[in-house]
Design an enzyme around this catalytic site. Structure first.
Site, PDB file in Angstrom:
ATOM      1  N   ASP A 153     -13.131 -10.222  10.571  1.00  0.00           N
ATOM      2  CA  ASP A 153     -13.539  -8.836  10.419  1.00  0.00           C
ATOM      3  C   ASP A 153     -14.835  -8.696   9.626  1.00  0.00           C
ATOM      4  O   ASP A 153     -15.305  -9.653   9.009  1.00  0.00           O
ATOM      5  CB  ASP A 153     -12.421  -8.008   9.753  1.00  0.00           C
ATOM      6  N   ASN A 202      -0.467  -3.850   2.042  1.00  0.00           N
ATOM      7  CA  ASN A 202       0.259  -2.914   2.925  1.00  0.00           C
ATOM      8  C   ASN A 202       0.723  -3.594   4.221  1.00  0.00           C
ATOM      9  O   ASN A 202       1.118  -2.935   5.162  1.00  0.00           O
ATOM     10  CB  ASN A 202      -0.622  -1.696   3.254  1.00  0.00           C
ATOM     11  N   GLU A 225      -4.466  -2.093  10.265  1.00  0.00           N
ATOM     12  CA  GLU A 225      -3.698  -1.337   9.282  1.00  0.00           C
ATOM     13  C   GLU A 225      -2.365  -0.892   9.903  1.00  0.00           C
ATOM     14  O   GLU A 225      -2.230  -0.887  11.142  1.00  0.00           O
ATOM     15  CB  GLU A 225      -4.512  -0.116   8.831  1.00  0.00           C
ATOM     16  N   HIS A 253      -1.216  -5.462   6.226  1.00  0.00           N
ATOM     17  CA  HIS A 253      -2.237  -5.648   7.280  1.00  0.00           C
ATOM     18  C   HIS A 253      -2.620  -7.114   7.444  1.00  0.00           C
ATOM     19  O   HIS A 253      -2.503  -7.911   6.518  1.00  0.00           O
ATOM     20  CB  HIS A 253      -3.457  -4.741   7.068  1.00  0.00           C
TER      21      HIS A 253
END
Ligand code: F6R
Length: 240
Positions: free
Chosen positions: A67, A135, A142, A137
């Site tokens: 990313d 979280n 996400e 990811h």
């Protein structure tokens, strides 16, 4: 999933580097999927050491990163392109032209994603290294991202922006969007290694390995991969 628990970050870093080194020794022109963030830094340090000791060469290795932030030029110190040069590429014998990172500064970001998907279709990954977001990811997929996603533009979750603010002067400087490989792309790698260290990852680790397979925890998709190694330090297992 094969779950390996080690004592601490140092051991996690050493073991993950050994697994990657093994892939390269068996296939000198291996394609590595790489991650940024704090977690893989120790792994990269171990790989650099193996290179310096003459145990490992990256001369034929190709890499594709997960990313990149939207809007950060490759020379911006917080860009992932800069991170990879600083933490790994400039310290080993890899050819810069063999390294690939999505371009988050392109005028046409959709075209940039299409180009990256093309790169991924040509460079089949022998191994993909992942960190785990607090979280759940993976890459910047996400919670809520469909598992069928390929490389795409994503809005970063509030929690991700807060987590990553530590690397910027203040939270307002953190980009709100990124280009990321999709979950489907990630799962195409022959082997996946996911690393998690520290108590702040314990909840995500539990959801990843024990929870239902749901896009509310993108890392839970890894339960379906045939060759996924989860390397955790003791703190990251505190809720298992
Ligand atoms: C980085 C990436 C992210 C990180 C994750 C964990 O390329 O794709 O998924 O792996 O946010 O980050 P750290 O390791 O900083 O806790």
């Amino acid at each position: 999933m094969e779950i390996i628990v080690v004592k601490n970050y140092k051991e996690l870093s050493k073991l993950s580097a050994e697994v990657i080194a093994e892939v390269i020794k068996n296939k000198p022109d291996a394609v590595l999927g790489l991650a940024t963030g704090s977690t893989p830094i120790g792994c990269y340090e171990n790989l650099i050491e193996m290179y310096r000791n003459g145990e490992l060469s990256f001369e034929q290795v190709r890499t594709v990163n997960l990313d990149e932030y939207v809007g950060l030029d490759k020379n911006h110190p917080q860009s992932y392109a800069y991170f990879m040069r600083d933490k790994l590429f400039n310290k080993i014998d890899i050819k810069p032209e063999n390294t690939h990172i999505p371009n988050g500064c392109a005028e046409d970001l959709v075209d940039s994603c299409d180009r990256y998907n093309h790169v991924l279709s040509v460079l089949h990954r022998d191994v993909q290294l992942l960190g785990l977001g607090s979280n759940g990811h993976i890459g910047f997929n996400e919670p809520g991202t469909p598992f069928c996603a390929l490389t795409h533009i994503t809005d970063l979750a509030e929690s991700t922006i807060k987590d990553n603010a530590r690397l910027f002067n203040n939270v307002d400087e953190v980009p709100t969007q990124a280009l990321t490989m999709g979950v489907k792309d990630i799962l195409r790698a022959d082997k996946i290694i996911i690393l998690a260290s520290g108590k702040n990852k314990a909840e995500a680790v539990k959801a990843m390995v024990k929870g239902p397979i749901t896009n509310q925890c993108p890392a839970s998709a890894l339960q379906e991969h045939e060759n996924c190694i989860v390397i955790l330090d003791e703190d990251a297992t505190s809720l298992l």
